[in-house]
Scaffold this motif. Sequence first.
Motif, PDB file in Angstrom:
ATOM      1  N   ALA A   6       0.836  -1.200   0.000  1.00  0.00           N
ATOM      2  CA  ALA A   6       0.000   0.000   0.000  1.00  0.00           C
ATOM      3  C   ALA A   6       0.871   1.250   0.000  1.00  0.00           C
ATOM      4  CB  ALA A   6      -0.935  -0.005   1.197  1.00  0.00           C
ATOM      5  N   SER A   7       1.944   1.263   0.762  1.00  0.00           N
ATOM      6  CA  SER A   7       2.791   2.445   0.797  1.00  0.00           C
ATOM      7  C   SER A   7       3.523   2.634  -0.538  1.00  0.00           C
ATOM      8  CB  SER A   7       3.790   2.362   1.946  1.00  0.00           C
ATOM      9  OG  SER A   7       4.672   1.276   1.763  1.00  0.00           O
ATOM     10  N   LEU A   8       3.870   1.541  -1.205  1.00  0.00           N
ATOM     11  CA  LEU A   8       4.498   1.645  -2.518  1.00  0.00           C
ATOM     12  C   LEU A   8       3.513   2.214  -3.532  1.00  0.00           C
ATOM     13  CD1 LEU A   8       6.885   1.139  -4.374  1.00  0.00           C
ATOM     14  CD2 LEU A   8       6.042  -1.189  -4.701  1.00  0.00           C
ATOM     15  N   VAL A   9       2.273   1.768  -3.471  1.00  0.00           N
ATOM     16  CA  VAL A   9       1.247   2.284  -4.373  1.00  0.00           C
ATOM     17  C   VAL A   9       1.015   3.773  -4.113  1.00  0.00           C
ATOM     18  CG1 VAL A   9      -1.206   2.148  -4.939  1.00  0.00           C
ATOM     19  CG2 VAL A   9       0.135   0.065  -4.707  1.00  0.00           C
ATOM     20  N   ASP A  10       0.974   4.159  -2.849  1.00  0.00           N
ATOM     21  CA  ASP A  10       0.794   5.577  -2.512  1.00  0.00           C
ATOM     22  C   ASP A  10       1.965   6.414  -3.021  1.00  0.00           C
ATOM     23  OD1 ASP A  10      -1.587   5.010  -1.239  1.00  0.00           O
ATOM     24  OD2 ASP A  10      -0.661   4.854   0.752  1.00  0.00           O
ATOM     25  N   LEU A  11       3.172   5.887  -2.889  1.00  0.00           N
ATOM     26  CA  LEU A  11       4.353   6.597  -3.379  1.00  0.00           C
ATOM     27  C   LEU A  11       4.304   6.771  -4.891  1.00  0.00           C
ATOM     28  CD1 LEU A  11       7.174   7.812  -2.908  1.00  0.00           C
ATOM     29  CD2 LEU A  11       8.087   5.499  -3.186  1.00  0.00           C
ATOM     30  N   LEU A  12       3.981   5.702  -5.611  1.00  0.00           N
ATOM     31  CA  LEU A  12       3.886   5.789  -7.069  1.00  0.00           C
ATOM     32  C   LEU A  12       2.783   6.746  -7.495  1.00  0.00           C
ATOM     33  CD1 LEU A  12       4.452   2.090  -8.122  1.00  0.00           C
ATOM     34  CD2 LEU A  12       6.011   4.017  -8.396  1.00  0.00           C
ATOM     35  N   ASP A  13       1.651   6.717  -6.784  1.00  0.00           N
ATOM     36  CA  ASP A  13       0.547   7.624  -7.097  1.00  0.00           C
ATOM     37  C   ASP A  13       0.978   9.075  -6.917  1.00  0.00           C
ATOM     38  OD1 ASP A  13      -2.174   8.293  -7.736  1.00  0.00           O
ATOM     39  OD2 ASP A  13      -2.472   8.697  -5.597  1.00  0.00           O
ATOM     40  N   GLN A  14       1.699   9.353  -5.848  1.00  0.00           N
ATOM     41  CA  GLN A  14       2.168  10.719  -5.596  1.00  0.00           C
ATOM     42  C   GLN A  14       3.181  11.158  -6.649  1.00  0.00           C
ATOM     43  OE1 GLN A  14       1.046  12.824  -3.331  1.00  0.00           O
ATOM     44  NE2 GLN A  14       2.470  14.425  -3.913  1.00  0.00           N
ATOM     45  N   LEU A  15       4.116  10.277  -6.987  1.00  0.00           N
ATOM     46  CA  LEU A  15       5.138  10.626  -7.980  1.00  0.00           C
ATOM     47  C   LEU A  15       4.533  10.870  -9.352  1.00  0.00           C
ATOM     48  CD1 LEU A  15       8.054   8.207  -7.065  1.00  0.00           C
ATOM     49  CD2 LEU A  15       7.984  10.686  -6.764  1.00  0.00           C
ATOM     50  N   ILE A  16       3.644   9.989  -9.777  1.00  0.00           N
ATOM     51  CA  ILE A  16       3.045  10.144 -11.100  1.00  0.00           C
ATOM     52  C   ILE A  16       2.077  11.318 -11.116  1.00  0.00           C
ATOM     53  CG2 ILE A  16       1.531   9.036 -12.800  1.00  0.00           C
ATOM     54  CD1 ILE A  16       2.917   6.406 -12.088  1.00  0.00           C
ATOM     55  N   GLY A  17       1.407  11.570  -9.998  1.00  0.00           N
ATOM     56  CA  GLY A  17       0.485  12.704  -9.916  1.00  0.00           C
ATOM     57  C   GLY A  17       1.194  14.033 -10.074  1.00  0.00           C
ATOM     58  N   THR A  18       2.401  14.137  -9.530  1.00  0.00           N
ATOM     59  CA  THR A  18       3.141  15.389  -9.638  1.00  0.00           C
ATOM     60  C   THR A  18       4.046  15.412 -10.855  1.00  0.00           C
ATOM     61  OG1 THR A  18       4.874  14.515  -8.206  1.00  0.00           O
ATOM     62  CG2 THR A  18       3.149  15.776  -7.161  1.00  0.00           C
ATOM     63  N   ALA A  45       3.690  11.663 -16.342  1.00  0.00           N
ATOM     64  CA  ALA A  45       2.753  12.431 -15.531  1.00  0.00           C
ATOM     65  C   ALA A  45       1.340  12.122 -15.980  1.00  0.00           C
ATOM     66  CB  ALA A  45       3.018  13.925 -15.661  1.00  0.00           C
ATOM     67  N   THR A  46       0.396  12.466 -15.152  1.00  0.00           N
ATOM     68  CA  THR A  46      -1.005  12.298 -15.520  1.00  0.00           C
ATOM     69  C   THR A  46      -1.557  13.621 -16.024  1.00  0.00           C
ATOM     70  OG1 THR A  46      -1.782  12.836 -13.302  1.00  0.00           O
ATOM     71  CG2 THR A  46      -1.374  10.523 -13.768  1.00  0.00           C
ATOM     72  N   VAL A  47      -2.578  13.542 -16.844  1.00  0.00           N
ATOM     73  CA  VAL A  47      -3.235  14.747 -17.340  1.00  0.00           C
ATOM     74  C   VAL A  47      -4.602  14.909 -16.694  1.00  0.00           C
ATOM     75  CG1 VAL A  47      -2.034  14.794 -19.540  1.00  0.00           C
ATOM     76  CG2 VAL A  47      -4.140  13.500 -19.327  1.00  0.00           C
ATOM     77  N   GLU A  48      -4.879  14.097 -15.710  1.00  0.00           N
ATOM     78  CA  GLU A  48      -6.179  14.130 -15.036  1.00  0.00           C
ATOM     79  C   GLU A  48      -6.460  15.479 -14.394  1.00  0.00           C
ATOM     80  OE1 GLU A  48      -7.571  11.969 -11.127  1.00  0.00           O
ATOM     81  OE2 GLU A  48      -7.446  10.588 -12.812  1.00  0.00           O
ATOM     82  N   GLY A  49      -5.489  16.060 -13.728  1.00  0.00           N
ATOM     83  CA  GLY A  49      -5.676  17.348 -13.075  1.00  0.00           C
ATOM     84  C   GLY A  49      -5.878  18.475 -14.056  1.00  0.00           C
ATOM     85  N   GLU A  50      -5.225  18.427 -15.178  1.00  0.00           N
ATOM     86  CA  GLU A  50      -5.329  19.482 -16.171  1.00  0.00           C
ATOM     87  C   GLU A  50      -6.579  19.354 -17.032  1.00  0.00           C
ATOM     88  OE1 GLU A  50      -3.344  22.085 -16.272  1.00  0.00           O
ATOM     89  OE2 GLU A  50      -2.254  21.254 -14.575  1.00  0.00           O
ATOM     90  N   SER A  51      -7.109  18.155 -17.187  1.00  0.00           N
ATOM     91  CA  SER A  51      -8.254  17.969 -18.069  1.00  0.00           C
ATOM     92  C   SER A  51      -9.491  18.693 -17.555  1.00  0.00           C
ATOM     93  CB  SER A  51      -8.557  16.467 -18.266  1.00  0.00           C
ATOM     94  OG  SER A  51      -8.955  15.899 -17.043  1.00  0.00           O
ATOM     95  N   GLY A  52      -9.621  18.824 -16.252  1.00  0.00           N
ATOM     96  CA  GLY A  52     -10.757  19.557 -15.681  1.00  0.00           C
ATOM     97  C   GLY A  52     -10.728  21.021 -16.053  1.00  0.00           C
ATOM     98  N   GLU A  53      -9.554  21.593 -16.105  1.00  0.00           N
ATOM     99  CA  GLU A  53      -9.412  23.001 -16.461  1.00  0.00           C
ATOM    100  C   GLU A  53      -9.678  23.222 -17.947  1.00  0.00           C
ATOM    101  OE1 GLU A  53      -5.653  24.450 -15.182  1.00  0.00           O
ATOM    102  OE2 GLU A  53      -5.909  23.688 -13.145  1.00  0.00           O
TER     103      GLU A  53
END
Length: 57
Positions: A6-18, A45-53
């Motif tokens: 779970a901590s590895l998944v959280d780390l990867l999620d944070q890295l790819i999110g930023t 990187a992900t484009v999920e955050g930018e797609s809303g804008e």
Amino acid sequence: MAPQAASLVDLLDQLIGTGVVLSGEVTICLAGVDLVTVKLRALIATVEGESGEMGRE
């Protein structure tokens, strides 16, 4: 062992999110002469955050 996964998944999620930049270089040489050089630079990187804008939800 589940908390480590779970901590590895959280780390990867944070890295790819930023965003993550990977870079590297490989050189093959023979007798001091460079034959092949490969350079790599990748942005992950992900484009999920930018797609809303942009109105693409």
